[in-house]
Design an enzyme around this catalytic site. Structure first.
Site, PDB file in Angstrom:
ATOM      1  N   TYR A   1       7.734   2.179  -7.413  1.00  0.00           N
ATOM      2  CA  TYR A   1       7.099   0.866  -7.454  1.00  0.00           C
ATOM      3  C   TYR A   1       6.741   0.466  -8.884  1.00  0.00           C
ATOM      4  CZ  TYR A   1       6.799   1.712  -2.439  1.00  0.00           C
ATOM      5  OH  TYR A   1       7.091   1.996  -1.130  1.00  0.00           O
TER       6      TYR A   1
ATOM      7  N   GLU B   1       0.865  -1.175   0.000  1.00  0.00           N
ATOM      8  CA  GLU B   1       0.000   0.000   0.000  1.00  0.00           C
ATOM      9  C   GLU B   1       0.898   1.219   0.000  1.00  0.00           C
ATOM     10  OE1 GLU B   1      -0.493  -2.153   2.777  1.00  0.00           O
ATOM     11  OE2 GLU B   1      -2.197  -3.251   1.965  1.00  0.00           O
TER      12      GLU B   1
END
Length: 156
Positions: A113, A101
């Protein structure tokens, strides 16, 4: 990461995440599960802790628990090196997918990411407290390509 790293990690945790910093008890509990279901690492520069990261892994799934990098070292590859170490460990543990998250307003982390092959799979509304910021849920499948990273960091 070991218990001897906790004072420096806690100081950095509170600096980076003042609204929702992990407590000492939370970090100790994470470390207590090493190596069974957890893998925590630190990055140092000249003997000074500049980053830390943790992975939870069970069955064929991994979860990036946390990544923190000192402000003066952000954008210099420390976060990428920490993430690469977590993904390597997930691979060693046979994880078919790794989830995480990330704050919806953290564009820099989301870009990192994505470079490592994570894709958005959902949103957790009001996840971060007390701010109420949403979390973007991301997943990386085993074997996903990483763009523009070479390993140059040592970890303890």
């Amino acid at each position: 990461m070991t218990a001897t790293d906790l004072p420096a990690v806690l100081m950095l945790e509170r600096e980076l995440f003042p609204e929702d910093a992990w407590s000492e008890g939370m970090l100790r509990a994470e470390l207590a599960d090493q190596p069974r279901t957890r893998h925590y690492v630190v990055a140092e520069d000249g003997g000074r802790l500049v980053g830390y990261a943790g992975l939870a892994a069970a069955g064929d799934q991994g979860d990036v628990q946390t990544i923190g990098v000192r402000a003066g070292h952000q954008g210099r590859g420390v976060g990428a090196a920490l993430l690469a170490e977590l993904l390597d460990e997930a691979g060693r543990r046979g994880c078919a997918a790794v989830f995480l998250e990330v704050r919806a307003d953290n564009d820099r982390a989301r870009a990192l990411y994505e470079r490592f092959g994570f894709t958005r799979v959902g949103v957790r509304k009001n996840y971060y407290q007390p701010s109420g910021m949403d979390a973007i849920v991301m997943r990386r499948r085993a074997g996903a390509a990483t763009v523009g990273f070479t390993r140059e960091e040592d970890f303890s």
